[in-house]
Enzyme design. Sequence first.
Site, PDB file in Angstrom:
ATOM      1  N   VAL A  14     -41.259 -25.614 102.019  1.00 11.07           N
ATOM      2  CA  VAL A  14     -42.248 -25.963 100.996  1.00 11.07           C
ATOM      3  C   VAL A  14     -43.588 -26.143 101.687  1.00 11.07           C
ATOM      4  O   VAL A  14     -43.706 -26.897 102.656  1.00 11.07           O
ATOM      5  CB  VAL A  14     -41.847 -27.256 100.238  1.00 11.07           C
ATOM      6  CG1 VAL A  14     -42.959 -27.668  99.277  1.00 11.07           C
ATOM      7  CG2 VAL A  14     -40.549 -27.047  99.475  1.00 11.07           C
ATOM      8  N   ALA A  41     -46.365 -29.234 105.374  1.00 13.25           N
ATOM      9  CA  ALA A  41     -45.246 -28.407 104.915  1.00 13.25           C
ATOM     10  C   ALA A  41     -43.956 -29.046 105.433  1.00 13.25           C
ATOM     11  O   ALA A  41     -43.996 -29.978 106.240  1.00 13.25           O
ATOM     12  CB  ALA A  41     -45.371 -26.987 105.468  1.00 13.25           C
ATOM     13  N   LYS A  42     -42.842 -28.581 104.965  1.00 13.46           N
ATOM     14  CA  LYS A  42     -41.557 -29.016 105.524  1.00 13.46           C
ATOM     15  C   LYS A  42     -40.544 -27.933 105.232  1.00 13.46           C
ATOM     16  O   LYS A  42     -40.657 -27.202 104.236  1.00 13.46           O
ATOM     17  CB  LYS A  42     -41.110 -30.320 104.856  1.00 13.46           C
ATOM     18  CG  LYS A  42     -40.127 -31.101 105.676  1.00 13.46           C
ATOM     19  CD  LYS A  42     -40.832 -31.872 106.767  1.00 13.46           C
ATOM     20  CE  LYS A  42     -39.892 -32.689 107.603  1.00 13.46           C
ATOM     21  NZ  LYS A  42     -40.653 -33.559 108.524  1.00 13.46           N
ATOM     22  N   GLY A  43     -39.528 -27.833 106.107  1.00 12.43           N
ATOM     23  CA  GLY A  43     -38.485 -26.851 105.902  1.00 12.43           C
ATOM     24  C   GLY A  43     -37.134 -27.489 106.077  1.00 12.43           C
ATOM     25  O   GLY A  43     -37.015 -28.580 106.645  1.00 12.43           O
ATOM     26  N   ASP A  86     -37.212 -31.359 113.450  1.00 13.23           N
ATOM     27  CA  ASP A  86     -37.023 -32.569 112.643  1.00 13.23           C
ATOM     28  C   ASP A  86     -35.550 -32.959 112.829  1.00 13.23           C
ATOM     29  O   ASP A  86     -34.944 -32.562 113.834  1.00 13.23           O
ATOM     30  CB  ASP A  86     -37.391 -32.266 111.173  1.00 13.23           C
ATOM     31  CG  ASP A  86     -37.514 -33.528 110.335  1.00 13.23           C
ATOM     32  OD1 ASP A  86     -38.489 -34.259 110.505  1.00 13.23           O
ATOM     33  OD2 ASP A  86     -36.623 -33.785 109.507  1.00 13.23           O
TER      34      ASP A  86
END
Length: 398
Positions: free
Chosen positions: A50, A95-97, A136
Site C-alpha cells: 500500500v 508505504a508498507k508491504g 519489518d
Amino acid sequence: MLQTLKRSITAAAQRLGLDEQTVDALIQVDKTHQFDIRLDSGQVFKAYRVQHSNRRGPYKGGIRFHPKVSLDEVQALATIMSLKTAAVGLPLGGAKGGVAVNPKELSAADLEELSRKYVQGLHKHIGPTKDIPAPDVNTNAAIMDIMVDEYQKLEGDRRQASFTGKSLNKGGSQGREAATGRGGVIALKKFLDLSGMSKQPVTIAIQGFGNVGSYFALTAQDLSPTWKIVAVSDSQATISSKTGLPITKLLAHKQAGKAFKDFKELAPDTSESIFRQQVDILVLAALDDALNKDNMTDVKAKIVLELANGPIAEEANDYLLKKGVQIIPDIIANSGGVIVSYLEWQQNLLSENWSESQVNQELDMIMNQAVEAMYHYSRQHKCSFKEAALSLAIKRLV
Ligand code: NAD
C-alpha cells in the site's frame, strides 16, 4: 488500528482547522497493490503493497511476512509511515508491504522464491525514486539482499538504492541494526534536557529485550551513564535490581537463546510486573497495545517512551495523560530505524559508504530536531506530545 488511526488523524486535522476534503485526502491511500504469490510447490499467499503518500518524497516502508497480514493492517502501517517520515522531517513518503505467510513454515528455498516473486509482482511500482521498501516483522537483511538482486535483474538498476536494511556488503549502512534503540536514547535524552531533567539521575524499566529494547539499553549505558536500568522483561518474565542491571550479561544470556525466566540469580518475576516497577521512565519496546485498560492503573512511571509501534491503547493513553504521565510518541521515538534507512538510501544514491560515527551524527541531528519541534509545539499549543507530533506531521503533509 486503522479505525483508531483515522480517528486520531481526523481529530488532529480538525484541531488544525482543515476542511473535510483535506482530511479525506490525508486518510486516502494513493495506490493499493494486491496479488497472489504462487510458489512452485503449489502454495498460494496473498501479497500487498500500500502506497499511502508520496507528497514529501518517494514512498518508504517495510515488508512484513506474517500470517495475520491483512489489507487493513498494511494500510494502517503505510499511513503511520507517512506520518512518521513527516514528523521527523525526512523527504520521504509512506508505504508498507506484506505477505500473509508464516515464514517459519517455509524452507529456505521457498522463502527465497517468495521474496523474489514478491518483487516480480511489484517491480514496476517500486525503485530508488518511487518506493523504497525495507525489513519489518520476520524480514531481514538477507531477504532485502535477495529482493535487491531480483529488482536488479528485472530493472537493470545497479544502485542498490531500491531497498534499505540490506547487509553491509550489499550496500547496507553502518549503524542500521542499532538505529531504533539508539534513536530512542537520543530522543529521551533530548526530552529530559528540554524538560530540565537532564541533571537528575533517572531509573528506567524496559518492556521487551529484542533488537530495539537491547540496543536501547546498550546505547543508554554508553551515552547516558547516569541513567539506571533497573528492570527489563521478555514475554515470560521480568528481572529487576534496584542497584541497576548487568546489561551486557543479560544480552549474552538472551543471545545464548535463553529466556529471562532462567536468569535465576535475580529472581525473575512475571512479565506483567514490568508495568508495576517504581521507576521514573517506562520504555515500551515489545508489542502494540501493551498498555491497555487491564494494566494501565499499574503504571508508576512519570514518563513513557513508545519504542514499539502503537504500544499504548487509546483508553490507556487517555488515562495516563489525565494522570499527568508524559508520553513520548512512537512516530518520533522509534523513528531511528527509518532515519538510518534514509541515510542508507542517500549513501547508495551517492555511491558512498559512511562511517558509523558519521551515520550516528546524522541520526543525532535529525532526531534532536524532531524532538525539539514536537516539544515546543506541545508547549505552545498546550497539547500532548502525541498530538503535537501528529499535528506537525499533518501540517507538513498538507
Ligand atoms: P524483536 O522481535 O527483536 O523483539 C521483541 C521483544 O519483545 C522480544 O524480546 C520478545 O521476547 C519481547 N516480548 C514479546 N512479548 C512480550 C511481552 N508480552 N512482554 C514483554 N516482552 C515481550 O522486535 P524489535 O525489532 O525489537 O521490535 C519491537 C517493537 O518495536 C515492535 O513493535 C516493532 O514494530 C517496533 N519497531 C521496531 C523497529 C526496528 O527497527 N526493529 C523500528 C520501529 C519500530
